[in-house]
Design a protein around this motif. Structure first.
Motif, short mmCIF file in Angstrom:
data_model
loop_
_atom_site.label_atom_id
_atom_site.label_comp_id
_atom_site.label_asym_id
_atom_site.label_seq_id
_atom_site.Cartn_x
_atom_site.Cartn_y
_atom_site.Cartn_z
N PRO A 133 0.83 -1.21 0.00
CA PRO A 133 0.00 0.00 0.00
C PRO A 133 0.86 1.26 0.00
O PRO A 133 1.90 1.31 0.67
CB PRO A 133 -0.80 -0.11 1.30
N GLN A 134 0.43 2.24 -0.76
CA GLN A 134 1.10 3.53 -0.85
C GLN A 134 0.03 4.59 -0.70
O GLN A 134 -1.09 4.42 -1.20
CB GLN A 134 1.79 3.70 -2.21
N TYR A 135 0.36 5.70 -0.05
CA TYR A 135 -0.63 6.75 0.18
C TYR A 135 -0.06 8.11 -0.22
O TYR A 135 0.95 8.54 0.34
CB TYR A 135 -1.05 6.77 1.65
N ALA A 136 -0.69 8.74 -1.21
CA ALA A 136 -0.31 10.08 -1.67
C ALA A 136 1.18 10.17 -2.01
O ALA A 136 1.87 11.08 -1.56
CB ALA A 136 -0.74 11.14 -0.66
N ILE A 137 1.64 9.25 -2.83
CA ILE A 137 3.04 9.18 -3.22
C ILE A 137 3.27 10.01 -4.49
O ILE A 137 2.54 9.85 -5.46
CB ILE A 137 3.45 7.71 -3.51
N PRO A 138 4.29 10.87 -4.50
CA PRO A 138 4.61 11.57 -5.74
C PRO A 138 5.49 10.66 -6.62
O PRO A 138 6.55 10.23 -6.19
CB PRO A 138 5.39 12.81 -5.27
N ASP A 139 5.04 10.35 -7.80
CA ASP A 139 5.81 9.52 -8.72
C ASP A 139 5.44 9.95 -10.14
O ASP A 139 4.33 9.68 -10.61
CB ASP A 139 5.50 8.05 -8.51
N ARG A 140 6.34 10.63 -10.78
CA ARG A 140 6.09 11.20 -12.10
C ARG A 140 5.73 10.15 -13.14
O ARG A 140 4.88 10.38 -14.00
CB ARG A 140 7.30 12.01 -12.57
N GLN A 141 6.34 8.98 -13.08
CA GLN A 141 6.05 7.93 -14.07
C GLN A 141 4.61 7.44 -13.94
O GLN A 141 3.91 7.31 -14.94
CB GLN A 141 7.01 6.74 -13.90
N VAL A 142 4.17 7.17 -12.72
CA VAL A 142 2.79 6.72 -12.50
C VAL A 142 1.82 7.81 -12.95
O VAL A 142 0.85 7.55 -13.67
CB VAL A 142 2.55 6.34 -11.02
N ALA A 143 2.08 9.05 -12.55
CA ALA A 143 1.20 10.16 -12.92
C ALA A 143 1.11 10.31 -14.44
O ALA A 143 0.02 10.43 -15.00
CB ALA A 143 1.67 11.46 -12.28
N ASN A 144 2.25 10.29 -15.11
CA ASN A 144 2.25 10.46 -16.57
C ASN A 144 1.50 9.33 -17.27
O ASN A 144 0.74 9.58 -18.22
CB ASN A 144 3.67 10.56 -17.11
N LEU A 145 1.71 8.11 -16.84
CA LEU A 145 1.01 6.98 -17.47
C LEU A 145 -0.50 7.10 -17.29
O LEU A 145 -1.27 6.94 -18.24
CB LEU A 145 1.51 5.65 -16.91
N ILE A 146 -0.94 7.41 -16.07
CA ILE A 146 -2.39 7.51 -15.83
C ILE A 146 -2.98 8.72 -16.55
O ILE A 146 -4.08 8.63 -17.11
CB ILE A 146 -2.69 7.54 -14.32
N LEU A 147 -2.27 9.82 -16.58
CA LEU A 147 -2.78 10.99 -17.31
C LEU A 147 -2.85 10.72 -18.81
O LEU A 147 -3.78 11.19 -19.49
CB LEU A 147 -1.93 12.23 -17.00
N ASN A 148 -1.90 9.97 -19.35
CA ASN A 148 -1.97 9.58 -20.77
C ASN A 148 -3.16 8.65 -21.01
O ASN A 148 -3.85 8.77 -22.03
CB ASN A 148 -0.68 8.91 -21.22
#
Length: 195
Positions: A133-148
């Motif tokens: 489990p992860q909570y409010a983690i900043p991770d540019r790769q995850v963010a970019n993939l989901i935003l794409n």
């Protein structure tokens, strides 16, 4: 009540869906061929106490600010939620109680057993179940993939099936490699696209 084609994000101990925030859109309404996605607006104050997740679930904060309070064995911890930060919960009922404040748009991605098995043929044992489990983690790769993924769904899926599956494989592979309790196998058999 969860509409036809949508999966419950969380369920109670009897397996009944728990609504989380206000539903905005779902990839089930489109030709999207990747992991199921939904967008919800979380209310300013919310709580999930005794709940389960029927599939690994990633929730990316796309807009708004808030705070998440996670119950621990010795009290609680607090983390800030803002655009680009994600929360990751594994399948099962061993979830920690969560409360939140702040109105936010969250884009949820469900990593279901069927899709993981189809997209990642070398991981038939479904290692996603061991995602920590992860909570409010900043991770540019995850963010970019989901935003794409979100952009593709919003645009009506012009990239087609292969693009949707590729984004899904990239997300699952990255999460397994970075946030799993078990390392990825390196036996030369990489993730494979569906037949």
């Amino acid at each position: 009540v969860v509409d036809e084609g949508r999966r419950p994000l969380a369920v109670d101990r009897r397996g009944r869906p728990i609504e989380i925030g206000t539903f905005r859109w779902s990839s089930a309404e489109t030709p999207w061929a990747g992991f199921p996605m939904e967008s919800h607006i979380l209310s300013p104050n919310g709580r999930l106490a005794e709940f389960g997740i029927q599939h690994a679930l990633v929730g990316l904060c796309a807009d708004g600010l808030g705070e998440i309070k996670i119950a621990t064995g010795h009290g609680s911890s607090r983390v800030k939620s803002s655009p680009g930060r994600f929360t990751l919960l594994g399948e099962g009922y061993e979830q920690r109680p969560i409360t939140w404040t702040g109105t936010r748009e969250i884009v949820f991605v469900a990593l279901g057993a069927r899709e993981v098995g189809r997209y990642m043929q070398h991981e038939r044992d479904l290692a996603y179940r061991s995602l920590a489990p992860q909570y409010a983690i900043p991770d540019r790769q995850v963010a970019n993939l989901i935003l794409n993924m979100r952009a593709e769904v919003r645009d009506g899926c012009p990239g087609g099936r292969l693009y949707a599956e590729s984004l899904s494989i990239a997300l699952a592979t990255y999460l397994l490699g970075r946030y799993s309790g078990r390392p990825m196998r390196s036996d030369g058999h990489g993730p494979g696209l569906s037949s």
